[in-house]
Structure formats: C-alpha cells, structure tokens
Design a protein around this motif. Structure first.
Motif, PDB file in Angstrom:
ATOM      1  N   ILE A 259       0.860  -1.174   0.000  1.00  0.00           N
ATOM      2  CA  ILE A 259       0.000   0.000   0.000  1.00  0.00           C
ATOM      3  C   ILE A 259       0.898   1.226   0.000  1.00  0.00           C
ATOM      4  CG2 ILE A 259      -2.006  -1.044   1.115  1.00  0.00           C
ATOM      5  CD1 ILE A 259      -0.987   0.025   3.776  1.00  0.00           C
ATOM      6  N   GLY A 260       0.394   2.348  -0.530  1.00  0.00           N
ATOM      7  CA  GLY A 260       1.239   3.519  -0.616  1.00  0.00           C
ATOM      8  C   GLY A 260       0.456   4.818  -0.596  1.00  0.00           C
ATOM      9  N   LEU A 261       1.201   5.890  -0.369  1.00  0.00           N
ATOM     10  CA  LEU A 261       0.637   7.232  -0.356  1.00  0.00           C
ATOM     11  C   LEU A 261       1.652   8.167  -0.998  1.00  0.00           C
ATOM     12  CD1 LEU A 261      -1.837   8.871   0.762  1.00  0.00           C
ATOM     13  CD2 LEU A 261      -0.397   9.408   2.734  1.00  0.00           C
ATOM     14  N   ALA A 262       1.169   9.078  -1.865  1.00  0.00           N
ATOM     15  CA  ALA A 262       2.069  10.010  -2.549  1.00  0.00           C
ATOM     16  C   ALA A 262       1.459  11.394  -2.593  1.00  0.00           C
ATOM     17  CB  ALA A 262       2.355   9.518  -3.971  1.00  0.00           C
ATOM     18  N   THR A 263       2.315  12.395  -2.511  1.00  0.00           N
ATOM     19  CA  THR A 263       1.908  13.782  -2.743  1.00  0.00           C
ATOM     20  C   THR A 263       2.535  14.223  -4.057  1.00  0.00           C
ATOM     21  OG1 THR A 263       3.792  14.615  -1.458  1.00  0.00           O
ATOM     22  CG2 THR A 263       1.708  14.298  -0.305  1.00  0.00           C
ATOM     23  N   ILE A 264       1.779  14.920  -4.879  1.00  0.00           N
ATOM     24  CA  ILE A 264       2.189  15.219  -6.256  1.00  0.00           C
ATOM     25  C   ILE A 264       2.046  16.708  -6.522  1.00  0.00           C
ATOM     26  CG2 ILE A 264       1.733  14.710  -8.691  1.00  0.00           C
ATOM     27  CD1 ILE A 264       0.208  12.152  -7.448  1.00  0.00           C
ATOM     28  N   TYR A 265       3.071  17.272  -7.136  1.00  0.00           N
ATOM     29  CA  TYR A 265       2.987  18.652  -7.619  1.00  0.00           C
ATOM     30  C   TYR A 265       3.020  18.625  -9.142  1.00  0.00           C
ATOM     31  CZ  TYR A 265       4.215  23.407  -8.894  1.00  0.00           C
ATOM     32  OH  TYR A 265       4.235  24.648  -9.477  1.00  0.00           O
ATOM     33  N   ARG A 266       2.010  19.185  -9.773  1.00  0.00           N
ATOM     34  CA  ARG A 266       1.936  19.192 -11.232  1.00  0.00           C
ATOM     35  C   ARG A 266       2.383  20.562 -11.753  1.00  0.00           C
ATOM     36  NH1 ARG A 266      -3.050  16.361 -13.879  1.00  0.00           N
ATOM     37  NH2 ARG A 266      -1.780  14.640 -13.078  1.00  0.00           N
ATOM     38  N   PHE A 267       3.332  20.510 -12.677  1.00  0.00           N
ATOM     39  CA  PHE A 267       3.862  21.745 -13.247  1.00  0.00           C
ATOM     40  C   PHE A 267       2.819  22.433 -14.132  1.00  0.00           C
ATOM     41  CE2 PHE A 267       7.668  18.984 -12.750  1.00  0.00           C
ATOM     42  CZ  PHE A 267       8.300  19.735 -11.774  1.00  0.00           C
ATOM     43  N   THR A 268       2.863  23.750 -14.162  1.00  0.00           N
ATOM     44  CA  THR A 268       2.001  24.516 -15.064  1.00  0.00           C
ATOM     45  C   THR A 268       2.884  25.129 -16.142  1.00  0.00           C
ATOM     46  OG1 THR A 268       2.208  26.432 -13.604  1.00  0.00           O
ATOM     47  CG2 THR A 268       0.276  25.018 -13.327  1.00  0.00           C
TER      48      THR A 268
END
Length: 271
Positions: A259-268
């Motif tokens: 199982i996992g958890l991720a935080t993501i930043y998407r570039f603009t």
C-alpha cells in the motif's frame, strides 16, 4: 557492484531515451514524493540459509560448525519493506500520438528503511542429573538490510470526476543492498538449585553481500486534486513480484503486496 550500477543506470536512462526518440515538446508533467510498504517473504530465515548471503561464507560456515549445537531457530515471518520514492512523469504536448494521449512515462529513485530480522540462532542445551543443572549456550544473529535503487514504468489515468482520477500502471524497479550486515551475540545461561547464572558477549558484525534485487509492480489507486489542479494526493495499492538470485524461482513466496501514499505537484506550462 559495477553490474548493479549498470542495471540501475539502464532503468533510469531508458525512459528518457524512449521519450527522446519520439521527438520534440517533451516535458516533465509532475514530481511526486511517495511512501510504500510492501509485505514480502524474507531471504535467509535461519542461520543455515543465510550462509550464501555472507560476504565470507566459508568463515561463517566454519564458525557455525564449531558451535556443536543441538537446536536451531529461525524467523519465517512476513517482512514489511518500507520504501521512500521521488518520481517524475514525462509527457509530450501538442501531439496526436495515441500513446501520449493515454500514458505517462515515470522514472525516479527509491531508498528503503533498514529491514531488520531478529530471531535467528542456534543453541546447545545440556542437563546434568548429578547436580540438576540446565545449561544453555546460544549464538544469535540480527539481519540488517537497506536498499537503494531506481524505478521506471508507465502510468495511465482514467478521469472519474473533475477532482478525482483512477490510476493504474506498470512499474519496474531495481535496487541493491546498500547496507547488509549481521549483528552477532553469544549467550550462556545455567540454572540449578544454587541459583542462576547468565552472560552475554557481543561479537563483531559480519558483512553481507551487496546483492541485487528487482520488483515488478502493478499500482492502482485514486488521485485527488486538493488545490487548483496543481497539488494532488494519491492513495494506492500495489500487487507484484520480487526477485533476486537468493530467492526461490517461480514461487508464491516471491509475491509482494503493498500500500502507498504520494503527494504530487503538477507543473504549469505556458501555452
């Protein structure tokens, strides 16, 4: 070691080569920090089966034989391999490619926590009826491993709502044992009508091999937009297999569930 580094380099570089071969306008879509826990069968579950993992296995086997033991104990429990990731995904803009409309190429690095296994040892028990004395002499080990490696693969997102996506992918990762050593201890215990006596001696650590292992993983999970389509959180499950030269071939013991958890930043990007 050189072989392991070459394999890791191939896994990192291959996605970039694949992307560059498909022309211009390639960009990084996002960067993510992730944490996963995989439940796996351990390698080397008792003092006899870890001999192949020792750097100087001949010296270890000779020492083990000199102990003249009449009992052996091990630890067959499932282990929790806790892994930290930093990943990025690559996409191609302004394209009519069927592939790039559906998939993203992911690549990154991983490092695990220290994987510790206790409960490995041998012992000799003797009982003297003459003075009712029970004597136990034991030798125990604690296995310590930590892995560093790379990951590469493909992701596909299916839109569920304006703020929710379902993600599924296929990932491969290769790592080597950055740390691998065994803590050793000798213990002596005796008890009779006069009382108890015990002593412990800590022996120098034994080095293990910096062996290579790989995983093939199918991640699946939900990705939620938490701030203006720039910051996301993903919760996922993982099904896959794990292998190395020291694991049995074609065995259910090579399964790796996580199982996992991720935080993501998407570039603009400006159009």
């Amino acid at each position: 070691m050189k072989f392991y580094l070459n394999v890791c380099a191939v896994l990192v570089v291959t996605p970039f080569i694949f992307c560059m071969a498909s022309a211009q306008h390639l960009r990084f879509e996002n960067i993510s920090l992730g944490y996963k826990v995989f439940y796996i069968d351990g390698v080397g579950n008792n003092p006899t089966t870890i001999a192949a993992l020792m750097k100087d296995h001949v010296s270890y086997q000779n020492f083990l034989s000199s102990l003249n033991y009449n009992g052996i104990f091990g630890n067959p429990e499932i282990q929790a391999l806790k892994t930290f990731y930093i990943n990025t995904e690559i996409f191609k803009e302004n394209t009519f490619s069927h592939f790039w409309r559906k998939y993203r190429v992911q690549t990154g690095f991983l490092i695990t926590n220290k994987l510790e296994k206790k409960g490995l040892g041998v012992e000799r028990r003797d009982y003297s009826a003459a003075d009712s004395t029970l004597t136990i002499n034991s030798y125990s080990l604690v296995q310590n491993q930590k892995f560093l490696g790379v990951t590469a693969g493909l992701n596909r997102r299916i839109k569920i709502s304006n703020k929710l996506n379902f993600l599924i992918g296929l990932h491969f990762q290769a790592s080597f044992a950055l740390q691998h050593y065994y803590q050793q201890q000798l213990d002596s215990f005796s008890i009779n009508n006069s009382g108890r006596f015990s002593s412990s001696t800590q022996l120098p650590d034994r080095k293990g091999k910096n062996f290579f292992q790989w995983q093939a993983i199918v991640p699946f999970g939900l990705e939620v937009d938490i701030y203006k389509k720039q910051f996301y959180v993903r919760a996922e499950g993982d099904a896959g297999i794990i292998g190395s030269r020291y694991r049995p071939k074609n065995s259910y013991k090579n399964q790796a569930w996580g199982i996992g958890l991720a935080t993501i930043y998407r570039f603009t990007w400006k159009k």
